[in-house]
Scaffold this active site. Structure first.
Site, PDB file in Angstrom:
ATOM      1  N   GLY A  39       0.898  -1.101   0.089  1.00  0.00           N
ATOM      2  CA  GLY A  39      -0.345  -0.281   0.056  1.00  0.00           C
ATOM      3  C   GLY A  39       0.789   1.213  -0.285  1.00  0.00           C
ATOM      4  O   GLY A  39       2.068   1.306   0.163  1.00  0.00           O
ATOM      5  N   GLN A  44       3.788   9.765   1.015  1.00  0.00           N
ATOM      6  CA  GLN A  44       4.329   9.805   0.901  1.00  0.00           C
ATOM      7  C   GLN A  44       5.914   9.870  -0.929  1.00  0.00           C
ATOM      8  O   GLN A  44       6.305   9.848  -0.543  1.00  0.00           O
ATOM      9  CB  GLN A  44       4.388   8.155   1.158  1.00  0.00           C
ATOM     10  CG  GLN A  44       4.421   7.288   2.384  1.00  0.00           C
ATOM     11  CD  GLN A  44       4.024   6.036   2.454  1.00  0.00           C
ATOM     12  OE1 GLN A  44       3.144   5.318   2.155  1.00  0.00           O
ATOM     13  NE2 GLN A  44       4.745   5.230   2.820  1.00  0.00           N
ATOM     14  N   CYS A  99       8.076  -0.324   5.487  1.00  0.00           N
ATOM     15  CA  CYS A  99       7.289   0.647   4.981  1.00  0.00           C
ATOM     16  C   CYS A  99       8.314   1.549   4.413  1.00  0.00           C
ATOM     17  O   CYS A  99       8.505   1.581   4.397  1.00  0.00           O
ATOM     18  CB  CYS A  99       7.512   2.043   5.989  1.00  0.00           C
ATOM     19  SG  CYS A  99       6.001   3.746   5.871  1.00  0.00           S
ATOM     20  N   LEU A 100       7.863   1.796   2.837  1.00  0.00           N
ATOM     21  CA  LEU A 100       8.538   3.129   2.098  1.00  0.00           C
ATOM     22  C   LEU A 100       9.232   4.150   2.661  1.00  0.00           C
ATOM     23  O   LEU A 100      10.752   4.431   2.487  1.00  0.00           O
ATOM     24  CB  LEU A 100       7.434   3.224   0.824  1.00  0.00           C
ATOM     25  CG  LEU A 100       8.261   4.070  -0.271  1.00  0.00           C
ATOM     26  CD1 LEU A 100       9.551   3.235  -0.981  1.00  0.00           C
ATOM     27  CD2 LEU A 100       7.374   4.304  -1.388  1.00  0.00           C
ATOM     28  N   HIS A 141      -2.523   0.576   8.338  1.00  0.00           N
ATOM     29  CA  HIS A 141      -0.687   1.351   8.806  1.00  0.00           C
ATOM     30  C   HIS A 141      -0.745   2.626   7.167  1.00  0.00           C
ATOM     31  O   HIS A 141      -0.326   3.610   7.455  1.00  0.00           O
ATOM     32  CB  HIS A 141      -0.058   0.362   7.975  1.00  0.00           C
ATOM     33  CG  HIS A 141       1.082   0.646   6.904  1.00  0.00           C
ATOM     34  ND1 HIS A 141       2.625   0.526   8.071  1.00  0.00           N
ATOM     35  CD2 HIS A 141       1.907   1.570   6.199  1.00  0.00           C
ATOM     36  CE1 HIS A 141       4.117   1.022   7.237  1.00  0.00           C
ATOM     37  NE2 HIS A 141       3.640   1.678   6.300  1.00  0.00           N
ATOM     38  N   GLU A 142      -1.991   1.977   6.336  1.00  0.00           N
ATOM     39  CA  GLU A 142      -2.008   3.627   5.130  1.00  0.00           C
ATOM     40  C   GLU A 142      -2.363   4.787   5.419  1.00  0.00           C
ATOM     41  O   GLU A 142      -2.091   5.680   5.186  1.00  0.00           O
ATOM     42  CB  GLU A 142      -2.382   2.825   3.896  1.00  0.00           C
ATOM     43  CG  GLU A 142      -1.494   2.000   3.042  1.00  0.00           C
ATOM     44  CD  GLU A 142      -0.262   1.829   3.439  1.00  0.00           C
ATOM     45  OE1 GLU A 142       0.287   3.550   2.853  1.00  0.00           O
ATOM     46  OE2 GLU A 142       0.514   1.892   3.412  1.00  0.00           O
ATOM     47  N   HIS A 145      -0.657   7.512   8.398  1.00  0.00           N
ATOM     48  CA  HIS A 145       0.166   7.697   7.250  1.00  0.00           C
ATOM     49  C   HIS A 145      -0.710   9.422   7.116  1.00  0.00           C
ATOM     50  O   HIS A 145       0.557  10.483   7.649  1.00  0.00           O
ATOM     51  CB  HIS A 145       0.741   7.438   5.886  1.00  0.00           C
ATOM     52  CG  HIS A 145       1.584   6.785   5.989  1.00  0.00           C
ATOM     53  ND1 HIS A 145       2.990   7.082   5.971  1.00  0.00           N
ATOM     54  CD2 HIS A 145       2.098   5.000   5.048  1.00  0.00           C
ATOM     55  CE1 HIS A 145       3.773   6.275   6.288  1.00  0.00           C
ATOM     56  NE2 HIS A 145       3.399   5.468   5.751  1.00  0.00           N
TER      57      HIS A 145
HETATM   58 NI    NI Z   1       4.386   3.521   5.388  1.00  0.00          NI
END
Ligand code: NI
Length: 177
Positions: A39, A44, A99-100, A141-142, A145
């Site tokens: 995701g 991000q 996570c990216l 999680h997303e 953000h």
């Molecule tokens: Ni993330």
């Protein structure tokens, strides 16, 4: 991690049909696939708006620690705008996350295991689903953000924040247990 855009509350989307928003979503999907992630959230890619994309199959084992593990990009793709999460049960479940925006690390995070999420898609249609397990984890999680929260802030035990390159040691320990 540390960039201000990842720490602030993202703003709600007024017009889901805005062509600019569609471009942003396409960019997000491309970035998610390139990064082999499950995701991605708009902050991000430095856009502070309440949009997430994710590919979460209904059933999936713990994402585990394998950096090489390829994510299943044939799973249904969801674009969720102005998402809202409702926790349906107090039970929490632990799982490893990456996570990216926190490259090279993995952390063990406990989250509610049973949720309902809702929002709208790019056509303005309502999306509302019940999710469990990995699916529920990805969505939470997303959506975190969008409120300026990265997964390490959700961790209760920082000894379980590790480098991806060391994950094999934990796997070995788990095999012994
Ligand atoms: Ni993330």
């Amino acid at each position: 991690m540390g960039h201000p855009v990842l720490r602030r509350q993202a703003r709600a989307v007024d017009n889901p049909r805005d062509p600019e928003l569609r471009r942003l979503v396409n960019d997000m999907i491309e970035t998610m696939i390139d990064a082999n992630g499950a995701g991605l959230a708009a902050p991000q890619v430095h856009e502070s708006v309440r949009v997430v994309v994710f590919q979460a199959p209904g059933e999936r084992a713990d994402p585990g620690l394998s950096a090489e593990e390829a994510f299943d990009h044939t799973a249904d793709l969801t674009v969720l705008i102005n998402p809202v999460i409702e926790v349906l049960s107090p039970a929490v479940e632990g799982g490893w996350e990456g996570c990216l925006s926190v490259p090279g690390l993995r952390g063990f995070v406990e989250r509610p295991a049973h949720i309902r999420y809702s929002g709208i898609d790019l056509e303005g249609r309502t999306v509302s689903r019940v999710a469990r397990g990995f699916h529920a984890r990805v969505v939470q999680h997303e959506c975190d953000h969008l409120d300026g929260i990265l997964y390490p802030q959700r961790m209760r035990d920082l000894s379980k924040l590790i480098f991806e390159s060391e994950a094999r040691h934990l796997r070995a320990e788990e095999d012994e247990a």
